[in-house]
Every structure is written in structure tokens, then in C-alpha cells.
Design a protein around this motif. Structure first.
Motif, PDB file in Angstrom:
ATOM      1  N   HIS A 219       0.809  -1.219   0.000  1.00 20.18           N
ATOM      2  CA  HIS A 219       0.000   0.000   0.000  1.00 20.18           C
ATOM      3  C   HIS A 219       0.842   1.268   0.000  1.00 20.18           C
ATOM      4  O   HIS A 219       0.298   2.376   0.014  1.00 20.18           O
ATOM      5  N   GLN A 220       2.169   1.096  -0.001  1.00 22.01           N
ATOM      6  CA  GLN A 220       3.097   2.232  -0.027  1.00 22.01           C
ATOM      7  C   GLN A 220       2.795   3.231   1.095  1.00 22.01           C
ATOM      8  O   GLN A 220       2.747   4.446   0.902  1.00 22.01           O
ATOM      9  N   ILE A 221       2.592   2.675   2.284  1.00 24.93           N
ATOM     10  CA  ILE A 221       2.329   3.502   3.457  1.00 24.93           C
ATOM     11  C   ILE A 221       3.617   4.215   3.864  1.00 24.93           C
ATOM     12  O   ILE A 221       4.687   3.621   3.884  1.00 24.93           O
ATOM     13  N   GLN A 222       3.499   5.491   4.180  1.00 29.64           N
ATOM     14  CA  GLN A 222       4.661   6.275   4.586  1.00 29.64           C
ATOM     15  C   GLN A 222       4.356   7.032   5.880  1.00 29.64           C
ATOM     16  O   GLN A 222       3.212   7.113   6.314  1.00 29.64           O
ATOM     17  N   ASN A 223       5.394   7.581   6.496  1.00 27.66           N
ATOM     18  CA  ASN A 223       5.181   8.433   7.660  1.00 27.66           C
ATOM     19  C   ASN A 223       4.545   9.743   7.225  1.00 27.66           C
ATOM     20  O   ASN A 223       4.753  10.170   6.089  1.00 27.66           O
ATOM     21  N   PRO A 224       3.747  10.390   8.085  1.00 26.18           N
ATOM     22  CA  PRO A 224       3.484  10.002   9.466  1.00 26.18           C
ATOM     23  C   PRO A 224       2.461   8.868   9.565  1.00 26.18           C
ATOM     24  O   PRO A 224       1.359   8.980   9.029  1.00 26.18           O
ATOM     25  N   SER A 225       2.871   7.800  10.197  1.00 27.89           N
ATOM     26  CA  SER A 225       2.002   6.647  10.387  1.00 27.89           C
ATOM     27  C   SER A 225       2.193   6.094  11.791  1.00 27.89           C
ATOM     28  O   SER A 225       3.270   6.201  12.367  1.00 27.89           O
ATOM     29  N   LEU A 226       1.147   5.484  12.298  1.00 32.24           N
ATOM     30  CA  LEU A 226       1.180   4.840  13.601  1.00 32.24           C
ATOM     31  C   LEU A 226       0.924   3.354  13.409  1.00 32.24           C
ATOM     32  O   LEU A 226       0.013   2.968  12.666  1.00 32.24           O
ATOM     33  N   ILE A 227       1.728   2.514  14.043  1.00 38.87           N
ATOM     34  CA  ILE A 227       1.513   1.069  14.011  1.00 38.87           C
ATOM     35  C   ILE A 227       0.897   0.651  15.344  1.00 38.87           C
ATOM     36  O   ILE A 227       1.448   0.954  16.410  1.00 38.87           O
ATOM     37  N   ILE A 228      -0.243  -0.001  15.276  1.00 42.75           N
ATOM     38  CA  ILE A 228      -0.925  -0.484  16.484  1.00 42.75           C
ATOM     39  C   ILE A 228      -0.827  -2.008  16.503  1.00 42.75           C
ATOM     40  O   ILE A 228      -1.230  -2.675  15.545  1.00 42.75           O
ATOM     41  N   LEU A 229      -0.271  -2.553  17.573  1.00 44.49           N
ATOM     42  CA  LEU A 229      -0.114  -3.993  17.726  1.00 44.49           C
ATOM     43  C   LEU A 229      -0.972  -4.484  18.876  1.00 44.49           C
ATOM     44  O   LEU A 229      -0.930  -3.910  19.971  1.00 44.49           O
ATOM     45  N   GLY A 230      -1.756  -5.520  18.652  1.00 46.36           N
ATOM     46  CA  GLY A 230      -2.558  -6.081  19.737  1.00 46.36           C
ATOM     47  C   GLY A 230      -3.893  -6.611  19.251  1.00 46.36           C
ATOM     48  O   GLY A 230      -4.345  -6.289  18.144  1.00 46.36           O
ATOM     49  N   ASN A 231      -4.523  -7.406  20.084  1.00 42.41           N
ATOM     50  CA  ASN A 231      -5.798  -8.012  19.711  1.00 42.41           C
ATOM     51  C   ASN A 231      -6.929  -7.005  19.583  1.00 42.41           C
ATOM     52  O   ASN A 231      -7.973  -7.314  19.004  1.00 42.41           O
ATOM     53  N   VAL A 232      -6.727  -5.772  20.104  1.00 45.64           N
ATOM     54  CA  VAL A 232      -7.766  -4.746  19.945  1.00 45.64           C
ATOM     55  C   VAL A 232      -7.998  -4.421  18.470  1.00 45.64           C
ATOM     56  O   VAL A 232      -9.081  -3.960  18.096  1.00 45.64           O
ATOM     57  N   VAL A 233      -6.983  -4.668  17.628  1.00 44.86           N
ATOM     58  CA  VAL A 233      -7.122  -4.376  16.197  1.00 44.86           C
ATOM     59  C   VAL A 233      -8.281  -5.175  15.591  1.00 44.86           C
ATOM     60  O   VAL A 233      -8.929  -4.731  14.639  1.00 44.86           O
ATOM     61  N   SER A 234      -8.560  -6.325  16.161  1.00 42.63           N
ATOM     62  CA  SER A 234      -9.649  -7.158  15.630  1.00 42.63           C
ATOM     63  C   SER A 234     -11.016  -6.509  15.835  1.00 42.63           C
ATOM     64  O   SER A 234     -12.009  -6.939  15.236  1.00 42.63           O
ATOM     65  N   CYS A 235     -11.086  -5.446  16.654  1.00 38.81           N
ATOM     66  CA  CYS A 235     -12.351  -4.725  16.844  1.00 38.81           C
ATOM     67  C   CYS A 235     -12.717  -3.897  15.612  1.00 38.81           C
ATOM     68  O   CYS A 235     -13.881  -3.523  15.437  1.00 38.81           O
ATOM     69  N   ARG A 236     -11.724  -3.595  14.785  1.00 41.99           N
ATOM     70  CA  ARG A 236     -12.016  -2.841  13.565  1.00 41.99           C
ATOM     71  C   ARG A 236     -12.706  -3.769  12.570  1.00 41.99           C
ATOM     72  O   ARG A 236     -12.205  -4.845  12.254  1.00 41.99           O
ATOM     73  N   ASN A 237     -13.820  -3.301  12.056  1.00 39.86           N
ATOM     74  CA  ASN A 237     -14.587  -4.115  11.119  1.00 39.86           C
ATOM     75  C   ASN A 237     -14.853  -3.309   9.855  1.00 39.86           C
ATOM     76  O   ASN A 237     -15.920  -2.744   9.665  1.00 39.86           O
ATOM     77  N   GLY A 238     -13.830  -3.244   8.996  1.00 40.13           N
ATOM     78  CA  GLY A 238     -13.965  -2.452   7.771  1.00 40.13           C
ATOM     79  C   GLY A 238     -13.927  -0.966   8.073  1.00 40.13           C
ATOM     80  O   GLY A 238     -13.489  -0.534   9.140  1.00 40.13           O
ATOM     81  N   ALA A 239     -14.424  -0.174   7.129  1.00 41.25           N
ATOM     82  CA  ALA A 239     -14.437   1.274   7.299  1.00 41.25           C
ATOM     83  C   ALA A 239     -15.282   1.640   8.512  1.00 41.25           C
ATOM     84  O   ALA A 239     -16.412   1.190   8.653  1.00 41.25           O
ATOM     85  N   ASP A 240     -14.725   2.477   9.386  1.00 36.61           N
ATOM     86  CA  ASP A 240     -15.443   2.829  10.599  1.00 36.61           C
ATOM     87  C   ASP A 240     -16.048   4.220  10.483  1.00 36.61           C
ATOM     88  O   ASP A 240     -16.093   4.808   9.398  1.00 36.61           O
ATOM     89  N   TRP A 241     -16.487   4.774  11.601  1.00 35.36           N
ATOM     90  CA  TRP A 241     -17.306   5.990  11.598  1.00 35.36           C
ATOM     91  C   TRP A 241     -16.698   7.138  10.806  1.00 35.36           C
ATOM     92  O   TRP A 241     -17.381   7.800  10.014  1.00 35.36           O
TER      93      TRP A 241
END
Length: 327
Positions: A219-241
Motif C-alpha cells: 500500500h506504499q504507506i509512509q510516515n506520518p504513520s502509527l503502528i498499532i499492535l494487539g488483539n484490539v485491532v480485531s475490533c475494527r470491522n472495515g471502514a469505521d465511523w
């Protein structure tokens, strides 16, 4: 008599994430020293006599090096005026505010710190990912991938029933992945990478520890970016609010011959748009000329809204002229 320096957290991206105190201080500032990751539409809150100084830092190419910024704070702080050091996110989280405070303390210059919404809070919230969750995470760690020599992070312990937010982690994602796997962190642990969090140009991609390097490259992601690690990521279900707002993804340039009101600007960001605003013409506020040139060097906009009927008629076929740095 000396002045006072306010370290103000501008929040992360969305200009409305500025706190009420930050807004009040910004409106009264005589000098505003602002960073690259600060949304410059916040300068529209400044009084007409305020002086703008750009201190933006780029990876490997610092416009003003830290020692020069420290010196600048001293010079401006010794004058009888209010100085705002406007920083992206929160000044106390990877914002080098400690170094800058020490400089002021050495000369007895008074200061205040106005906290801001840090990237971890903004990017996660605007992506539909809670940092804590009763089932998945009871702790949150904020870390940077740019560590001091010899410094190690307990990835295994911190990701067990926890969430890890890595700032500025995209450039070093390969070495981070290697350390995670070496420490025995599950290769299937969910990961999210949020680019330009809380702005209308935000992109969120999900992966696992195993796949995050290839996903970032794909996806050619570049900074500024944040990486989130953890099982909480599974709470995201597609495009959110945020990504479901009607103007999300639209990159809109507002143009007028009159000064553009801050409330007009945020009427677009409230709908999810990535917005910038420019006053043109002989009567424009020329303090913004350099601000505009700097911002448009880094960002493009493919939709134009002329807030003035005369401009709309005059320039409706000349968008290319504007897109080539028109001020």
C-alpha cells in the motif's frame, strides 16, 4: 520584562482536536512557531499582528535543527510577548518538549504546557480501534521505533493482554518485525497501520505481525504513520465511523478573496474532508504566502470550492494554475 512561552499540542490531524485552552492561547499569541505536522489552518485563529515561524522537520532533512529551535525559543522568549510553540499531537509525547523546557529554564523564562491529543488516541479512535478493551487489553504502551543504541523493548510482555503503539515505525518495520518474532510474539497477532490519522486523507490497513511488512510495501504507506499492535485491532470491522462520513477522502481546497473563517473550514472537516484554505488577491494576508507554499509543496488537492462568486467564474477553468503554487 520577559515574555512567556506556551507549548501547545495541536492535536493529531483534525483541527478540531485542538483543546479550548490551546485555542485561547493561540488566539492571543504574538509569535507562533509551528511544526510540519501541525495543520496550518490553525493559524487562521491567530490575531492579525501575530508573526509565524516555520520550524518543520522532515525525516533526514531538518528545516530548523533542534539546537536552532532552542535558540529561537530563547530569543523570542526573552522579549515581552506571548510565544506559542505549536506542536503536532501532544508536546510531551515524542515532542522533545523536555529539551526545549530545559533551554527556557536556563534563562528563567516562564512557560506553560498545554497538552494535546496524541496520535495514538486520534489514529486509533478515527479507525475504530479502542486502545483498551476488557477482553483484549488492560494496558497501553507508547513507543518509538527510533530507539537509543542498546535500548531494548519487551515486546513479548507489553503485547500480552496489551496494546502497543509504535510512533514513526514504518521506516523500521522490518527490524521491528524481526525483534517481535525473536521474542516469541505470535506471528498472527493483529496489527494496524494508520497513515495521516484523523485527517480526510487517512488510510488504515490491517495485517498481522507476519504480514505487516508486505502490507506496508503493497500500500506504499509512509510516515506520518502509527503502528498499532494487539488483539484490539480485531475490533475494527472495515471502514469505521470517520471513513463513513460523506466527504471522507475528498481533498478540497477552499479559495476566497476575503479572509476565510475557521468555522467555514471545519464545516468541511466535520464531514470527513481533507481541507486547506487560501485567501488570494491583492488584499490577502501575506503572512500566509510562505505557509501556503510550504504546505502545497507537501500536499495536493483535487477539488476546489470557490467561496466567492467572482472567483468561481474567473478561475473555473484554471485549476491547473492553482495546483502549480499560485499565490
Amino acid at each position: 520584562m520577559m515574555g512567556k512561552v506556551y507549548f501547545v499540542g495541536a492535536g493529531s490531524g483534525d483541527p478540531e482536536l485542538l483543546t479550548l485552552k490551546g485555542k485561547r492561547v493561540l488566539e492571543s499569541a504574538d509569535v507562533i512557531i509551528y511544526d510540519r505536522l501541525v495543520h496550518p489552518v490553525l493559524l487562521y485563529l491567530a490575531k492579525e499582528s501575530a508573526h509565524f515561524i516555520y520550524s518543520g522537520k522532515y525525516p533526514k532533512n531538518h528545516v530548523l535543527k533542534q539546537k536552532n529551535i532552542n535558540q529561537l525559543l530563547l530569543e523570542e522568549g526573552l522579549k515581552e510577548q506571548n510565544v506559542v510553540r505549536l506542536k503536532g499531537g501532544d508536546p510531551g509525547i515524542f515532542g522533545r518538549v523536555g529539551e526545549e523546557i530545559a533551554t527556557l529554564q536556563s534563562e528563567g523564562i516562564s512557560y506553560e504546557i498545554v497538552p494535546g491529543v496524541t496520535a495514538a488516541s486520534a489514529a486509533s479512535s478515527y479507525s475504530g480501534i479502542p486502545l483498551t478493551h476488557r477482553e483484549y487489553s488492560s494496558k497501553v504502551t507508547l513507543a518509538t521505533a527510533h530507539r537509543q543504541a542498546g535500548e531494548t523493548i519487551d515486546f513479548k510482555g507489553l503485547t500480552e493482554n496489551g496494546t502497543m503503539c509504535l510512533y514513526m515505525g514504518v521506516e523500521r518495520v522490518e527490524s521491528t518485525q524481526k525483534k517481535l518474532l525473536e521474542q516469541g510474539v505470535s506471528s498472527q497477532l493483529p496489527a494496524a497501520i494508520v497513515e495521516w490519522g484523523s485527517l480526510g486523507r487517512q488510510r488504515t490497513v490491517t495485517a498481522t505481525i507476519q504480514t505487516m511488512v508486505e502490507v506496508i510495501e503493497k500500500h506504499q504507506i509512509q510516515n506520518p504513520s502509527l503502528i498499532i499492535l494487539g488483539n484490539v485491532v480485531s475490533c475494527r470491522n472495515g471502514a469505521d465511523w470517520f471513513e463513513q462520513l460523506p466527504l471522507f477522502g475528498h481533498r478540497i481546497l477552499l479559495i476566497d478573496t476575503e479572509k476565510i473563517d475557521f468555522e467555514t473550514i471545519i464545516s468541511y472537516t466535520q464531514q470527513g474532508a481533507d481541507v486547506y484554505a487560501i485567501q488570494v488577491g491583492e488584499n490577502r494576508d501575506q503572512r500566509f504566502d510562505e505557509v501556503h507554499q510550504q504546505y502545497l509543496r507537501d500536499h495536493y488537492f483535487d477539488e476546489v470550492v470557490y467561496l466567492n462568486e467572482e472567483l468561481r467564474t474567473m478561475y473555473k477553468k484554471q485549476w491547473d494554475v492553482f495546483n502549480k503554487r499560485f499565490v
